[in-house]
Design a protein around this motif. Sequence first.
Motif, short mmCIF file in Angstrom:
data_model
loop_
_atom_site.label_atom_id
_atom_site.label_comp_id
_atom_site.label_asym_id
_atom_site.label_seq_id
_atom_site.Cartn_x
_atom_site.Cartn_y
_atom_site.Cartn_z
N GLN A 183 0.82 -1.21 0.00
CA GLN A 183 0.00 0.00 0.00
C GLN A 183 0.85 1.27 0.00
N GLU A 184 2.09 1.15 -0.45
CA GLU A 184 3.00 2.29 -0.42
C GLU A 184 2.49 3.48 -1.23
N ARG A 185 1.66 3.19 -2.24
CA ARG A 185 1.14 4.26 -3.09
C ARG A 185 -0.31 4.61 -2.77
N ALA A 186 -0.81 4.17 -1.63
CA ALA A 186 -2.19 4.49 -1.25
C ALA A 186 -2.37 5.99 -1.13
N ARG A 187 -3.56 6.48 -1.50
CA ARG A 187 -3.82 7.92 -1.48
C ARG A 187 -4.99 8.30 -0.58
N SER A 188 -5.58 7.32 0.10
CA SER A 188 -6.70 7.62 1.00
C SER A 188 -6.70 6.64 2.16
N ILE A 189 -7.18 7.12 3.31
CA ILE A 189 -7.32 6.25 4.48
C ILE A 189 -8.29 5.12 4.18
N GLY B 117 -7.56 6.50 25.44
CA GLY B 117 -7.34 7.29 24.24
C GLY B 117 -7.68 6.61 22.92
N GLN B 118 -8.15 5.35 22.96
CA GLN B 118 -8.39 4.64 21.72
C GLN B 118 -9.50 5.28 20.89
N ALA B 119 -10.62 5.62 21.54
CA ALA B 119 -11.75 6.18 20.80
C ALA B 119 -11.36 7.49 20.11
N GLY B 120 -10.60 8.34 20.82
CA GLY B 120 -10.18 9.61 20.24
C GLY B 120 -9.26 9.42 19.04
N LEU B 121 -8.36 8.46 19.13
CA LEU B 121 -7.43 8.22 18.03
C LEU B 121 -8.15 7.63 16.82
N ILE B 122 -9.07 6.69 17.06
CA ILE B 122 -9.83 6.12 15.95
C ILE B 122 -10.65 7.20 15.25
N ASP B 123 -11.23 8.11 16.04
CA ASP B 123 -11.99 9.20 15.43
C ASP B 123 -11.07 10.10 14.61
N TYR B 124 -9.89 10.40 15.13
CA TYR B 124 -8.94 11.29 14.45
C TYR B 124 -8.46 10.69 13.13
N PHE C 22 -9.84 7.86 11.45
CA PHE C 22 -10.80 7.21 10.56
C PHE C 22 -12.19 7.87 10.54
N THR C 23 -12.85 7.89 11.68
CA THR C 23 -14.27 8.24 11.72
C THR C 23 -14.58 9.59 11.11
N ARG C 24 -13.78 10.61 11.45
CA ARG C 24 -14.08 11.95 10.95
C ARG C 24 -13.85 12.08 9.45
N LEU D 52 10.93 3.57 6.44
CA LEU D 52 9.51 3.88 6.57
C LEU D 52 9.10 4.84 5.47
N ARG D 53 7.88 4.68 4.98
CA ARG D 53 7.34 5.56 3.97
C ARG D 53 6.15 6.31 4.54
N SER D 54 6.19 7.63 4.45
CA SER D 54 5.07 8.47 4.86
C SER D 54 4.11 8.58 3.68
N LEU D 55 2.87 8.14 3.87
CA LEU D 55 1.92 8.10 2.76
C LEU D 55 1.33 9.49 2.49
N ALA D 56 1.23 9.84 1.23
CA ALA D 56 0.65 11.12 0.82
C ALA D 56 -0.86 10.96 0.65
N LEU D 57 -1.57 10.91 1.77
CA LEU D 57 -3.02 10.72 1.73
C LEU D 57 -3.73 12.05 1.52
N ARG D 58 -4.90 11.98 0.90
CA ARG D 58 -5.64 13.23 0.68
C ARG D 58 -6.31 13.74 1.95
N GLU D 59 -6.50 12.87 2.95
CA GLU D 59 -7.06 13.30 4.22
C GLU D 59 -6.03 14.16 4.96
N HIS D 60 -6.53 15.17 5.65
CA HIS D 60 -5.66 16.10 6.36
C HIS D 60 -5.60 15.74 7.84
N PHE D 61 -4.38 15.68 8.38
CA PHE D 61 -4.18 15.41 9.80
C PHE D 61 -3.47 16.62 10.41
N GLU D 62 -4.16 17.30 11.32
CA GLU D 62 -3.61 18.51 11.91
C GLU D 62 -2.32 18.21 12.67
N PRO D 63 -1.37 19.15 12.67
CA PRO D 63 -0.14 18.96 13.45
C PRO D 63 -0.46 18.76 14.93
#
Length: 317
Positions: free
Chosen positions: A177-183, A199-206, A208-210, A256-267
């Motif tokens: 999945q090295e070239r995956a573009r979406s979660i 903290g599991q629920a908060g991380l899953i929401d951050y 996936f869910t949102r 390690l490869r950082s995936l360039a996903l279209r979803e945005h993850f705040e710093p």
Amino acid sequence: MKLHQLEALVASADAGSIRAAARALGLSQAAVTRALRELEANERLPLLIRAPEGIGFTEHGKVLLTHARLVLNQLEHAQSDLERLRGRVEGRLMIGITPWVTLTFLAEAVLLFRKQMPEIRLELFEGLMAVAQPLLRDGSMDFAVGQLQPATGAQEFACEPLLTYESSVMVRAGHRQERARSIHDLLEEDWVLNFPPDGQAGLIDYLFTRHGAEIEERRIVRAQSVAMLQTMVEQAEMCTWSPTILSRVPPFGGRLRSLALREHFEPRQLGIVTRRNSTLSSAAACFVDCFMKVIRRHARSAKKEDLALFETLELLI
């Protein structure tokens, strides 16, 4: 409630039996037993569960044990500060360090600190926050350099922000999945993550869910060390979510490869995490100052490796 009673309580918990606690304290078994019975009588509550194989603690005892550890640790810090004022700098400093900081700024900060306070016994702990929080809670750890999850008791801990850092979904180099573009492309993959018990629920929401994604919880492995995370990513083909900087520094750089996903993850924010309303010892304050000096020096540097680091970091101080 007297100091020797709290010492007997903590020693009994650490040693697992009254006899072993007596040896650790250099007292007779009768003296430790008497101190514990007096404590129960004074509080009018059952604190200990006595059994042939050792001792346990009631719910009342567990609560008091947490406070007893805090009291004894704070007294140790007070003694160290008084010794410093007398001209004798000694004592112990235990710090939790988030792993990416270990790989970047830690060594320089430690060298600078030891020049200023060479008599302090320094103990460093791999401070994934899920591991560090219990040690912060009972006062064993002075502070942690890490990220306080919003879900974790804001009433219990305080965080002084130092910088923000980017995080990203990562896989090993060569992963299918090295070239995956979406979660959404990764929902059938297994994941290895680190999070505190609440903290599991908060991380899953951050993650996936949102983003309108749902993942089966059975696909998530919770790991409590970076070595485990690394092994699961590299050998078990799992996805993870980590600070982007890990893909740029040894030993992870190139692996390690950082995936360039279209979803945005705040710093996320990195800061100095302490028990709320606690006071840092002079040694702890000195280490924080040394750490901040090292970070600022690298932030001002024009070296190629430092410029690469600060592509994913932003100072707040």
